[in-house]
Structures are given as structure tokens and as C-alpha cells.
Design a protein around this motif. Structure first.
Motif, mmCIF file in Angstrom:
data_model
loop_
_atom_site.group_PDB
_atom_site.id
_atom_site.type_symbol
_atom_site.label_atom_id
_atom_site.label_comp_id
_atom_site.label_asym_id
_atom_site.label_seq_id
_atom_site.Cartn_x
_atom_site.Cartn_y
_atom_site.Cartn_z
ATOM 1 N N ASP B 29 61.449 30.492 -50.606
ATOM 2 C CA ASP B 29 61.936 29.159 -50.231
ATOM 3 C C ASP B 29 60.738 28.291 -49.858
ATOM 4 O OD1 ASP B 29 63.400 26.987 -49.587
ATOM 5 O OD2 ASP B 29 64.158 27.769 -47.674
ATOM 6 N N LEU B 30 60.012 27.890 -50.913
ATOM 7 C CA LEU B 30 58.822 27.053 -50.681
ATOM 8 C C LEU B 30 59.284 25.689 -50.165
ATOM 9 C CD1 LEU B 30 55.699 26.877 -51.104
ATOM 10 C CD2 LEU B 30 56.209 25.836 -53.305
ATOM 11 N N PRO B 31 58.775 25.232 -49.011
ATOM 12 C CA PRO B 31 59.230 23.943 -48.505
ATOM 13 C C PRO B 31 58.814 22.812 -49.441
ATOM 14 C CG PRO B 31 57.370 24.740 -47.220
ATOM 15 C CD PRO B 31 57.752 25.839 -48.136
ATOM 16 N N ALA B 32 59.706 21.868 -49.632
ATOM 17 C CA ALA B 32 59.399 20.675 -50.429
ATOM 18 C C ALA B 32 60.278 19.568 -49.888
ATOM 19 C CB ALA B 32 59.691 20.914 -51.907
ATOM 20 N N LEU B 33 59.696 18.435 -49.580
ATOM 21 C CA LEU B 33 60.467 17.351 -48.959
ATOM 22 C C LEU B 33 60.646 16.162 -49.879
ATOM 23 C CD1 LEU B 33 58.679 17.418 -45.477
ATOM 24 C CD2 LEU B 33 60.914 18.376 -46.023
ATOM 25 N N CYS B 34 59.592 15.823 -50.629
ATOM 26 C CA CYS B 34 59.663 14.571 -51.383
ATOM 27 C C CYS B 34 60.095 14.796 -52.821
ATOM 28 C CB CYS B 34 58.309 13.857 -51.344
ATOM 29 S SG CYS B 34 57.009 14.715 -52.237
ATOM 30 N N TYR B 35 60.437 16.044 -53.158
ATOM 31 C CA TYR B 35 60.854 16.303 -54.534
ATOM 32 C C TYR B 35 62.353 16.152 -54.648
ATOM 33 C CZ TYR B 35 61.632 18.459 -59.012
ATOM 34 O OH TYR B 35 62.030 18.674 -60.302
ATOM 35 N N HIS B 36 62.805 15.486 -55.703
ATOM 36 C CA HIS B 36 64.242 15.335 -55.934
ATOM 37 C C HIS B 36 64.489 15.467 -57.427
ATOM 38 C CE1 HIS B 36 68.296 14.090 -54.910
ATOM 39 N NE2 HIS B 36 68.275 13.267 -55.946
ATOM 40 N N PRO B 37 65.405 16.353 -57.822
ATOM 41 C CA PRO B 37 65.678 16.500 -59.248
ATOM 42 C C PRO B 37 66.129 15.156 -59.822
ATOM 43 C CG PRO B 37 66.859 18.159 -57.958
ATOM 44 C CD PRO B 37 66.295 17.187 -56.992
ATOM 45 N N GLY B 38 65.609 14.800 -60.947
ATOM 46 C CA GLY B 38 65.987 13.512 -61.540
ATOM 47 C C GLY B 38 65.012 12.406 -61.175
ATOM 48 N N CYS B 39 64.100 12.695 -60.277
ATOM 49 C CA CYS B 39 63.060 11.712 -59.955
ATOM 50 C C CYS B 39 61.704 12.270 -60.380
ATOM 51 C CB CYS B 39 63.012 11.432 -58.457
ATOM 52 S SG CYS B 39 64.388 10.461 -57.863
ATOM 53 N N GLU B 40 60.773 11.371 -60.658
ATOM 54 C CA GLU B 40 59.398 11.786 -60.920
ATOM 55 C C GLU B 40 58.836 12.394 -59.626
ATOM 56 O OE1 GLU B 40 57.236 11.342 -63.704
ATOM 57 O OE2 GLU B 40 59.219 11.195 -64.651
ATOM 58 N N PRO B 41 57.947 13.393 -59.730
ATOM 59 C CA PRO B 41 57.361 13.932 -58.488
ATOM 60 C C PRO B 41 56.643 12.823 -57.735
ATOM 61 C CG PRO B 41 56.703 15.241 -60.399
ATOM 62 C CD PRO B 41 57.442 14.059 -60.923
ATOM 63 N N ASN B 42 56.898 12.760 -56.432
ATOM 64 C CA ASN B 42 56.280 11.703 -55.626
ATOM 65 C C ASN B 42 54.925 12.111 -55.061
ATOM 66 O OD1 ASN B 42 58.127 9.380 -55.412
ATOM 67 N ND2 ASN B 42 59.568 10.934 -54.719
ATOM 68 N N THR B 43 54.665 13.409 -54.983
ATOM 69 C CA THR B 43 53.452 13.957 -54.326
ATOM 70 C C THR B 43 53.141 13.220 -53.032
ATOM 71 O OG1 THR B 43 52.007 12.572 -55.682
ATOM 72 C CG2 THR B 43 52.386 14.816 -56.437
ATOM 73 N N ALA B 44 54.158 13.067 -52.195
ATOM 74 C CA ALA B 44 53.967 12.347 -50.941
ATOM 75 C C ALA B 44 53.892 13.290 -49.747
ATOM 76 C CB ALA B 44 55.108 11.359 -50.733
ATOM 77 N N CYS B 45 54.705 14.368 -49.729
ATOM 78 C CA CYS B 45 54.733 15.196 -48.520
ATOM 79 C C CYS B 45 53.636 16.253 -48.523
ATOM 80 C CB CYS B 45 56.102 15.837 -48.350
ATOM 81 S SG CYS B 45 56.452 17.163 -49.524
ATOM 82 N N MET B 46 53.275 16.727 -49.708
ATOM 83 C CA MET B 46 52.203 17.723 -49.858
ATOM 84 C C MET B 46 52.458 19.008 -49.057
ATOM 85 S SD MET B 46 50.350 16.079 -52.044
ATOM 86 C CE MET B 46 48.709 16.718 -52.275
ATOM 87 N N VAL B 47 53.720 19.391 -48.877
ATOM 88 C CA VAL B 47 53.959 20.675 -48.206
ATOM 89 C C VAL B 47 54.245 21.805 -49.187
ATOM 90 C CG1 VAL B 47 54.680 19.836 -45.941
ATOM 91 C CG2 VAL B 47 56.379 20.117 -47.732
#
Lengths: 926, 209
Positions: B29-47
Motif C-alpha cells: 500500500d504505497l502512499p499516494a495523495l495527488c494521483y487520481h485515475p483519469g487525471c494526468e500525474p500531478n507529481t505534487a505530493c511526492m510521497v
């Protein structure tokens, strides 16, 4: 007293005293004429009587009585004449004085109300300034805006997404800020949505969202300016102009202060720009004079049309360095004065504009080259020296001019003053500065007219490109040559240039683009500005060679908006090349097509990162994206794109002309060729230098720079100690004096925790606080962070908070450990180079100057810079000269002649003016 | 199909997948906050940082495409430490005054969830927080800007729904924020995208009424 009453009074006085003088004059004349007739008659009468008395003694009493009468009459007359004469004198004097006063009143025109306000602001006393409530912000209702201009601007500039930034520039040029109504209209007219436009308008610092005062005062906060006291200058300006805390404009709407990251005039630090005019060396003590002089010459007198210069074959040439920092230092005025002096003496001499000479510490710089004789250099030339310089070298033409020159007053003194500015080329100072340098990117410096294409062609210009095209060297061979030369990117990271070129060459897709990265945002660096201002054709040639090698057919110069002269010269050079067939459908007539144009940035350091730069070109917020894909595969408009730094392109023509081996023979094993540095800070001879890779930091500081510059105070010079150099700007680090033998080499600098960077080299002495320097850089990177990725956005803020805490004396020991942890986290997890390198200035100072951090934890700033930790005190050396009290802008020193003064610590702003101005070294920082 | 090795375990993913999908498929369960299916990767949270072993590079898994035969390191201690540090930074600008996430209890805040599982220290990087009051003028949603972590998902959704005003990323540095452009009222800025934005928000910043 009102003017009218005064006028009536003086007028009446004039008339009355005039009449009185006249009347007395008439009486005196009558008296004198009567005496003229009367006195001889009396004398004759007395003589006759005396003769009678000698014969007849009875007449004696009558004679005596007669004598008495005549004597009394004569005495009476004398008294009368004396009284009348005095009255005449006084009334005449009264008449003259009152007449003068009367005409003086008539001559003075009433001041326009605006000017009265200015004078009022300028002359407000410190106490009054203090009394201004800090929150007296005038919330003026925003004026309603006529948006039809936006329609015209869109019709002129374009409506696609890429035009967003030029459109916003144009709108701001019109309104002087970006009104909401204009942005709404823009979103209706163009392809960009309101959200996109608002995002861009709030991203770039050049875009203002609030109305600006009548005058815009930009204070440079570059590294060199920071160590030279820019925060004190800002503070003093704010006080002087009465700008409330937290605001940027004074309540009268006259002045707006705006900090700028760097104006790139680092050798003139500290620098202030008012309405686009740059003023160098403006310490806090010069702020008042600066504002007053600006108020005074707000409306420049229109100059009389210059007289035509003499025609015919010139008898020599005078060269004036006209880079933008030279101009800021007054070389523009020198050029004007030269023109006038030449017209006056009717001499046929060409005045030539040349690019940066590099010796910024000697500017304004003039070189006189009379035909057939050796040339003479003049340094720090002021307009008043110019006439003497011309007369020293050239005989005035025509009898009239010669006569006038002979009888002209001060001619000899002018010539002697000029002679004092002369500089020998064999002068040890000059040879020490120029000796260790090697000019490749700056070839022919001080020699070339930046925009004279024929001169560039005559000096081997476009020979490299022509050789590539005429000898049909294949693009892969060009790339091989670049590989053999060992050229690495001059933007900072040092990526091998040939690999970048090859990647673009091999990438699929057309068209391909080429971008010259002229977004030199590093505070304390101005190499790229100088290269663009001085050698535009060389950069174009380098780009043309790179375009040929990579297959790019369209190119862009992305240049900082803070560099207007660079934008102007590159634009002019491109236009000239287009017209002469050097660029266009066929490069040099037989090459592939290449078109170039210029795009201006809008104030964002992060746009120096190549993916952010491309986003900015596409009209977006300049936010980097994750690489790969690299721009070489998918860049501008999704096409393969080559992005190289200005200096990288500038050395390419030399490599192609002299061969890669010549270039590779200069430098160290891993770093080849030369590097251009902006040498600034506490150095004797600052300037722009180009040195072979491998010279040591010490050689640069001591040999070229002449060592540390002593601090100048009214009591004499104070010797300072070399502490270290800040190299590589916000991505780089501090190299301490103990490691000054580190060579200039990409890898060696990285090993000591610094970075080549783009070439800013700021020399620091023992009056510079390293914690403050680290704090300065972190506040810079924090404000320049694009805000996209969390480690950079939040992490740099946390580091900055800790550093501010330490500088304020509230730091705790654990903070140092936290700084290191934060630094590690930010550099390993940030998205782009800005974030990855942001902790470097902190980590490197922590590594080499940990004792200074620890001193701050103990409430002591060793350099005496952190205002919260220092107090100013008057020592027993004080002789009571009152200079400090007179100059203290905060009113913190009471004027006590012949007594030891005292500083009110509460009111003291630590502006340092008293210490520098004290003629007795009697003020100490504790 | 692409074969990717995650910490020595081999998984197969479809071409076009990113490393985040591969890691999740490996049961982490790799943490990811700013990723959303259907959106381009935002590379904002960097976790969602993982390490590509061959290149020795740390990359955000959400924005890195999976490649065949790629070896990825994920659970190594230094990486966990790095991810925890980044999450602590995000927490420091998100948590409530008491040091704990104050998102509404019924809203599953992913920052709070990962902070709990990763054992973060909420005080280590504590500092100044961005403050803004809740915006309640919209009939369907509430926006609490001080819980926003600037992931950028809602901004993308507004673009996808062609909202004429929408939400935008404004400002720069620590002052960067998500808001309506030119301070337009929220109920005029968000129409069709409003509920979608609330549904996709990884924190309690955008919530249904």
C-alpha cells in the motif's frame, strides 16, 4: 505673510524711499550751490574786515562777532550736510533693497501643488516619519477600467495559448498593472481560460495585481546587493517615503517599492532602479539624495537638438563601453559629453559603442585610439573629464575652435584632470586582472560594437558556421567535434553538450526546436546578460551551428524581462541577420532553414529549469515536469527540443573555428575550456572575467580580483579578512577561505559542496554573516519555488523559518540537526533541480561555518550583521562632533556638541550609517 | 504484458501502466495523495517515491511508466524514511492546531490515514500554517482551503468538465493555493464538476455538504 501683501509692501517702500532720496538729493544740491556762492563772499567779507581791524582796533569786537557768526553758520551747514547725506544714503539703500525684493517676488512662480507635496515628503523630519501610523494604508477604490484596449492588444499580439505571457506584458504596459476586468476580457477573447490566465498572472512576479504609484522604485536583492546592505536600503527607502508596514505604496500614491531578485548589475551593489533608470552604489545614506534628485528632475529638460558633427575622414576612434551596468554607472552620459566635446572642437573622431570590457570596477571606461598613435585607456571617466580627454589627443579643427580652446578658462586643469584618469595597459593592476584570463565566449571584448555585423564578420564571425556548411561537415561530425572538445553545459549542472545534441538529433519528429536559455535568474550573476548585450551575433552563430547539428529549424531566445537591453540587442541582431540572409530560409545562403525570435520571461527563477522554461513558452505557469521524458524527446509543443545556456552557445563558434583539440587543451581532465564568472562582492576589482577551467578560487580572488577590498569609512579604511566565496548562487554553496585552492572544475566544486552554477562568484569577508547568507538564499528559493511539489514548497519554508529563528536569536541546538534532516529530505525528494539543490547554501555553511550557527544560538552574531542580535554603541573615542546625530535617519542619537553621544537602542534601526560616517571610529557594534 | 520486479517480487502489468499500479499489484500500500485515475500525474505530493535500481534514481511511482524487466526498490528503510519525511512536511501544513488532522470525521482523509500507518512524528517539521476560512457559498460542497494539500486533482477535473471559471492553482512558493480565479464566488465557479471534485479530493478540503 502672503505674497500679495509682501509685494505691496515692497512696492510701496521702493516708491517712498525713492521719493525721499530724490528730495534729500535736491536739498543737498541746493545747499551745496548756495555754499558755493556764499562761502567765497563770506571769506572776502572777513578778509576785508580783518584788514580793517589791523588798521583800526575798534573794529576788533565786530570782527570777533562776525567770526563767531560765520563759524556757527559753517558748523550748522556741516551738520545739515551730514544729516542730509546719511538720509540720502539710507533712503537710496532702502529703495534698492525693496526694489530687489519686489522684483524677486515677481520672478518666483508659485510651486505646483504636486511639487509641494514632494518637497514636503522629502523634508519630513525623522520624528514626523516615526509618527506616521504604520497602518495608515489608503484603501483607494480601484478605478474602473476601459477594456477596449485589451481587444486592440489581442488583435496585435495574438490569441493562442502561447501568447498569454506577451499579452499580459502588453496589458501591464498599458495599465501599469493587471486589472481584473482586463483579465476577464482577455479570457473571453483568447484560447486561455480564466483559471489559466489567473494562474499565470499570479505566478510571475513581474505581473502586478494592484495599481502602482506614480514612480516605481525597484530595489535589487541580488547576492552582491544583499551583502552590500540591500535590506538596509529597502528599510530606509520605506521610511523615507513614508510607506506603511506591509504596504508597497505610500499613502499619496507617489512611490511604489518593489524588490527584484537581481538586476544583474552586481558590481555596482547596492542597486536601485527608479522608473527604469538604474542607480548604483546607493547605500542607505544615499537614499535621501537619490529620491530628492529624482523628484527634482522628474521632467527631463528637452535637450537642444545636437549640432551636426564634422564630416570627413575620421582622425581616430574613441570607444565607450556601453553594457547596461556601464550605462548605470554613467557611461551613457559620458558618451553624450563626448559627442558635445567633439562638436565643440570640431574634430572628426568616431565614437564607438563597445560591449562589456569586463573591468566593471573601472567603469565608465573610455579608450582613445588616435590614428597612427598608441591607444590610451581612461577609467572612471565622468562627463567633466571628457573635454580634457579630447583635447589631450586631438587638435581642435579650424582657427575659431583653436582660439576658443586656447582662451577657454580651466583648459589646462581639464587636461590635467583627464590625465589622472588615464590607465596604462601595462599597469600591473590591469595585467593582473587581464593576465590569467582567456577570452573565448568574450573574444574581442571591449573591441566589438555589439550590433555591427560587418565588424563581427571581419573578426572571424560566422567563420565556424560557414566552415560547417561549406565543407559539408555532417551533423554527426559536428556533434563528434563537440564531444571531442569536452564541452559541458554552462548553465550549471555541466551535462555533456554533445549528448544533449545527439539526443535531439536522434529523436523522431519534426519540426525540432532550439532554445537559448537566457533566463539568468541567479542572484549575483550577470554573465549571460553581458554575453547577450555584447556578443549577440556570436550566440546566434552558436545556435545556428547547433540547429544544423540537431536538425532544428525554429529557435527561441528566452530572456529575462529584467534584461531590457539584452532583449533589445538580440532582437536587433536577429533582424539584421534576417535581412542579410544569414538566417531565414537558407542559413548563410546554402544551409538549412532557421528562424529565431525572442520571448521575454516575466520574473520567475524556476524558468531557468528547462521543462519550466518550455511551460512558460507555452503560456503556462512555469512549473517543471518530471523528466524523463527529456525535452530532447518531447519538449516545446511536444517536439524534440534542444535547450542550452547562452554561454554554451557562445563558445561553439570558437570550437568550430579552432577545432575541438584547441578547446580540449584548455582546462582540467573533466572540465574543458573556459568559464565566465561574475566576480562581485567584497573584492577590490570586481568584474566580468573568463578564466580557463582549473584555475583556483584563490587565484581568482587574489590575482584577478586583487584581494579583499578594505571597508571605507569616514575614519579611514578598515582592513577586512577573506572569509569565503559563494559560488553557484542559490543552488551552490560557500567555499571557505581554507579551501580556496579548490580548482574551478565541475566535479571538484561539487565535492566541496558547492556547484559551478551559471557563474556567480560573490566574495565574502569577515563582516558577512554566513547564517544570514544562508537565510538570504533560502528566502530566495522559497519565494521562487513554483509551489507544485510538497517537499520544495513546504520544506524550504520550514528551513527558512528555522534560519529566521536563529538569526533572531531564538534558535535552539536541535534546530541545526533539523536543518540537516530537512536538507536531506528536500534534496532527495523534490521534483526538479531548484528543490534538489535548494538546501545547498544551508548545508555547505553548516559544514564549514558551524561555529557561526552556534554563536547565534548563544545570542551572538560574530559578523555583527543580524540586527536582532546586535546593538550600536558610542565608545569613549567620541569627540562630540555630532556627525552621527546629524545623519541618523531614525532620530536615535541626540545632538550633544563636544560631549560623548549616546544611541537610543529602541529607536536605532541598525542602518550602519553612524558607524560608517563616524570620523573617529567611535561607534562599535556589540 | 510487462514484467516488473518490486523488491524482488515479480509482477506483470499491462503496457501503459505506471509503477504505482505495479507496486500496488505487488501488495504494497504505497502512499499516494495527488494521483487520481483519469487525471494526468500531478507529481505534487511526492510521497510515492520508489527507487529504480539500475539507474539508482528515486522517482515518484505515479508518474513513471512501467518498463519490462525493470527492478524497483520500494520498502527499503531509507525510502520509507524519505516518504515519511515528505508526509510529515505535508502534515505540517495540513494538521489542525492540536497536531492532529482536523478533517471531518466522516471524510476519509488520506493524509491522516497514511500518517497513522507510517508512524509519522507530527511535531518534527511543525511550523507556520496557511490559514483561510471555509468557503460555504456553494449549495453542494464546502471548501476548506487550509486543509488543501495542492494536489491539483480538482483543477484538472474542472478543466475536464470545461468549467468556464473553475478552480486554479494561484500564487507561488509557500503562498501557492487552489482557489477560484479572481476571487469569483465558488457557486459561480463550480457547476457540473463540483461533486466530482469533492469525491476526488484526497483530504477533507473539498467535501459534500
Amino acid at each position: 505673510m502672503t505674497r500679495t501683501v509682501w509685494r505691496r509692501l515692497t512696492g510701496g517702500m521702493t516708491i517712498l524711499s525713492g521719493i525721499a532720496a530724490l528730495a534729500v538729493g535736491v536739498l543737498l544740491t541746493i545747499d551745496a550751490s548756495r555754499a558755493l556762492v556764499h562761502v567765497p563772499r563770506e571769506t572776502a567779507h572777513l578778509d576785508a574786515l580783518t584788514e580793517q581791524a589791523e588798521d583800526d582796533s575798534t573794529v576788533a569786537p565786530a570782527l570777533h562777532a562776525e567770526f563767531d557768526r560765520v563759524t556757527a553758520e559753517s558748523l550748522e551747514r556741516d551738520d545739515r550736510v551730514a544729516a542730509l547725506s546719511w538720509t540720502l544714503l539710507i533712503s537710496a539703500a532702502l529703495c534698492v533693497l525693496s526694489a530687489k525684493a519686489f522684483t524677486a517676488v515677481r520672478r518666483t512662480r508659485p510651486l505646483p501643488p504636486q511639487q509641494i507635496v514632494q518637497l514636503h515628503i522629502a523634508s519630513r523630519s525623522a520624528a514626523e516619519l516615526e509618527a506616521t501610523p504604520p497602518t495608515a494604508a489608503v484603501e483607494t477604490a480601484l478605478p474602473s477600467v476601459d477594456v477596449t484596449v485589451v481587444d486592440e492588444i489581442v488583435a496585435r499580439v495574438g490569441r493562442d495559448r502561447e501568447a498569454t505571457i506577451p499579452l499580459l506584458h502588453a496589458i501591464q504596459d498599458h495599465y501599469r498593472y493587471l486589472p481584473d476586468e482586463a483579465l476577464r476580457r482577455l479570457s473571453e477573447l483568447t484560447d486561455a481560460t480564466l483559471a489559466e490566465i489567473a494562474g499565470v498572472a499570479t505566478f510571475y512576479t513581474r505581473f502586478r495585481r494592484r495599481p502602482v504609484g506614480e514612480h516605481l522604485v525597484e530595489v535589487c536583492h541580488g547576492t552582491a546587493c544583499h551583502v552590500a546592505g540591500a535590506p538596509r536600503v529597502s528599510h530606509e527607502l520605506q521610511r523615507r517615503l513614508g510607506i506603511p508596514n506591509g504596504q508597497d505604496t505610500d499613502p499619496h500614491g507617489r512611490y511604489t517599492i518593489q524588490p527584484v531578485p537581481c538586476l544583474g548589475c552586481c558590481t555596482l551593489a547596492p542597486v536601485v532602479q527608479i522608473d527604469g533608470e538604474t542607480h548604483g552604489k546607493t547605500g542607505p545614506d544615499r537614499v535621501a539624495a537619490l529620491i530628492e534628485s529624482h523628484d527634482g528632475n522628474g521632467q527631463h529638460a528637452t535637450k537642444a537638438a545636437p549640432r551636426e558633427r564634422a564630416v570627413g575622414a575620421p582622425v581616430g576612434e574613441i570607444r565607450v563601453g556601453l553594457g547596461s551596468c556601464c550605462i548605470a554607472n554613467g557611461s551613457g552620459k559620458v558618451q553624450e559629453a563626448l559627442h558635445d566635446a567633439l562638436v565643440e572642437s570640431d574634430v572628426r573622431v568616431t565614437v564607438k559603442r563597445v560591449g562589456c570590457v569586463g573591468m566593471c570596477h573601472q567603469t565608465p571606461f573610455v579608450e582613445v585610439r588616435p590614428d597612427g598613435r598608441s591607444s590610451t585607456w581612461y577609467r572612471r571617466v565622468q562627463p567633466e573629464h571628457v573635454r580634457g580627454i579630447v583635447k589631450r589627443h586631438f587638435r581642435p579643427n579650424g582657427l575659431g575652435c583653436r582660439l576658443r580652446s586656447l582662451v577657454a578658462p580651466r583648459a589646462g586643469r581639464e587636461r590635467r584632470a583627464a590625465a589622472q584618469q588615464a590607465l596604462e595597459i601595462r599597469d600591473p593592476v590591469v595585467s593582473a586582472f587581464l593576465g590569467p584570463q582567456k577570452h573565448i565566449a568574450t573574444e574581442h571584448c571591449g573591441d566589438l560594437d555589439p550590433l555591427d555585423l560587418d565588424e563581427y564578420l571581419a573578426k572571424d564571425g560566422f567563420v565556424g558556421l560557414r566552415r560547417v556548411l561549406d565543407e559539408q561537415i555532417s551533423p554527426t561530425d559536428v556533434i563528434d567535434a563537440i564531444r571531442a572538445s569536452g564541452l559541458r553545459g554552462r548553465g550549471g549542472a555541466g551535462f555533456p553538450t554533445s549528448r544533449k545534441w545527439a539526443a535531439v538529433r536522434d529523436a523522431a519528429g519534426t519540426p525540432k526546436y532550439i532554445i537559448c536559455n537566457g533566463d539568468e535568474g541567479d542572484p549575483g550573476a550577470f554573465m549571460d546578460r553581458m554575453l547577450m548585450e555584447s556578443y549577440p551575433y556570436r550566440i546566434i552563430e552558436g545556435m545556428a551551428i547547433a540547429a544544423y547539428a540537431t536538425g532544428a529549424t525554429e529557435g527561441v531566445f528566452y530572456i529575462r524581462a529584467e534584461y531590457p537591453l539584452a532583449v533589445e540587442r538580440i532582437r536587433a541582431a536577429i533582424a539584421e541577420c534576417d535581412q542579410r540572409g544569414i538566417l531565414g530560409k537558407r542559413v548563410l545562403g546554402n544551409g538549412p532553414p532557421l528562424t529565431l525570435h525572442v520571448v521575454q520571461g516575466a520574473g520567475a527563477f524556476v524558468c531557468g529549469e528547462e521543462t519550466a522554461l518550455i511551460a512558460s513558452l507555452e503560456g503556462k505557469r512555469g512549473m517543471p515536469i518530471l523528466r524523463p521524458p527529456y525535452p530532447a524527446e518531447r519538449g516545446f509543443r511536444g517536439q524534440p527540443t534542444l535547450v542550452n545556456n547562452v554561454e554554451t552557445f557562445a563558445v561553439v563558434p570558437w570550437i568550430m573555428r579552432h577545432g575541438p583539440e584547441a578547446f580540449a587543451s584548455i582546462g582540467t581532465a573533466e572540465s574543458k575550456g573556459t568559464k565566465v564568472f561574475a566576480l562581485t562582492g567584497k573584492i577590490r576589482r570586481g568584474g566580468l572575467i573568463e578564466v580557463p577551467m582549473g584555475v583556483t578560487v584563490r587565484q581568482i580572488v587574489e590575482d584577478i580580483g586583487g584581494g579583499i577590498r578594505p571597508e571605507q569609512t569616514a575614519a579611514g579604511a578598515i582592513e577586512r579578512r577573506f572569509k569565503g566565496v559563494q559560488i553557484g548562487g542559490p543552488s551552490g554553496g560557500c567555499v571557505p577561505a581554507s579551501l580556496a585552492d579548490t580548482p574551478v572544475d565541475y566535479d571538484a566544486l561539487q565535492r566541496v559542496g558547492a556547484m559551478m552554477g551559471s557563474g556567480g562568484l560573490v566574495v565574502l569577508d569577515d563582516s558577512d554573516c554566513m547564517v544570514d547568507v544562508a537565510r538570504y538564499f533560502l528566502s530566495f528559493t522559497q519565494s521562487q519555488s513554483c509551489g507544485k511539489c510538497a517537499p520544495c514548497r513546504i520544506g524550504t519554508q520550514r528551513m527558512l523559518e528555522i534560519l529566521e529563528r536563529i538569526c533572531a536569536g531564538h534558535g535552539v541546538f536541535e534546530d541545526l540537526h533539523k536543518l540537516e534532516e530537512l536538507g536531506e529530505t528536500i534534496s532527495s525528494s523534490s521534483l526538479c533541480g531548484l528543490g534538489k539543490t535548494a538546501p545547498n547554501p544551508v548545508l555547505s555553511t553548516l559544514r564549514y561555518f558551524r561555529d557561526e550557527y552556534e554563536a547565534h544560538l548563544n545570542g551572538h552574531c560574530p559578523a555583527g550583521k543580524c540586527t536582532a542580535l546586535v546593538d550600536y554603541r558610542v565608545t569613549e573615542l567620541c569627540v562630540g562632533c555630532t556627525i552621527c546625530a546629524q545623519h541618523c535617519p531614525a532620530g536615535a542619537i541626540e545632538l550633544k556638541p563636544y560631549e560623548r553621544h549616546e544611541i537610543d537602542t529602541e529607536r536605532c534601526t541598525r542602518c550602519d550609517i553612524c558607524r560608517v560616517g563616524c570620523p573617529e571610529h567611535a561607534i562599535e557594534v556589540v | 504484458m510487462l514484467r516488473v520486479t518490486i523488491d524482488g517480487r515479480e509482477v506483470t502489468v499491462t503496457p501503459g501502466s505506471n509503477l504505482l499500479a505495479a507496486v500496488r499489484k505487488a501488495g504494497i500500500d504505497l502512499p499516494a495523495l495527488c494521483y487520481h485515475p483519469g487525471c494526468e500525474p500531478n507529481t505534487a505530493c511526492m510521497v510515492c517515491l520508489v527507487r529504480i535500481v539500475d539507474e539508482d534514481r528515486v522517482v515518484p511511482a505515479c508518474a513513471t511508466p512501467a518498463r519490462d524487466e525493470l527492478a524497483v526498490e520500494c520498502e527499503a528503510a531509507p525510502l520509507q524514511e524519505l516518504r515519511r519525511g515528505v508526509l510529515e512536511l505535508i502534515l505540517s501544513d495540513h494538521v489542525g492546531e492540536d497536531g492532529l488532522c482536523d478533517c471531518p470525521a466522516d471524510q476519509l482523509c488520506r493524509v491522516r490515514k497514511y500518517a497513522a500507518t507510517m508512524g509519522t512524528d507530527t511535531h518534527r517539521f511543525a511550523g507556520e500554517r496557511s490559514h483561510a476560512s471555509d468557503i460555504r457559498e456553494h449549495p453542494d460542497i464546502v471548501y476548506a482551503p487550509d486543509r488543501c494539500i495542492l494536489c491539483g486533482i480538482c483543477v484538472q477535473i474542472c478543466e475536464q468538465f470545461d468549467e468556464s471559471v473553475g478552480l486554479a492553482l494561484l500564487g507561488r512558493g509557500f503562498d501557492a493555493r487552489v482557489d477560484t480565479p479572481l476571487s469569483e464566488p465558488l457557486d459561480e465557479a463550480l457547476h457540473s464538476a463540483a461533486l466530482r471534485c469533492a469525491g476526488a479530493c484526497p483530504t477533507g478540503a473539498l467535501t459534500r455538504r
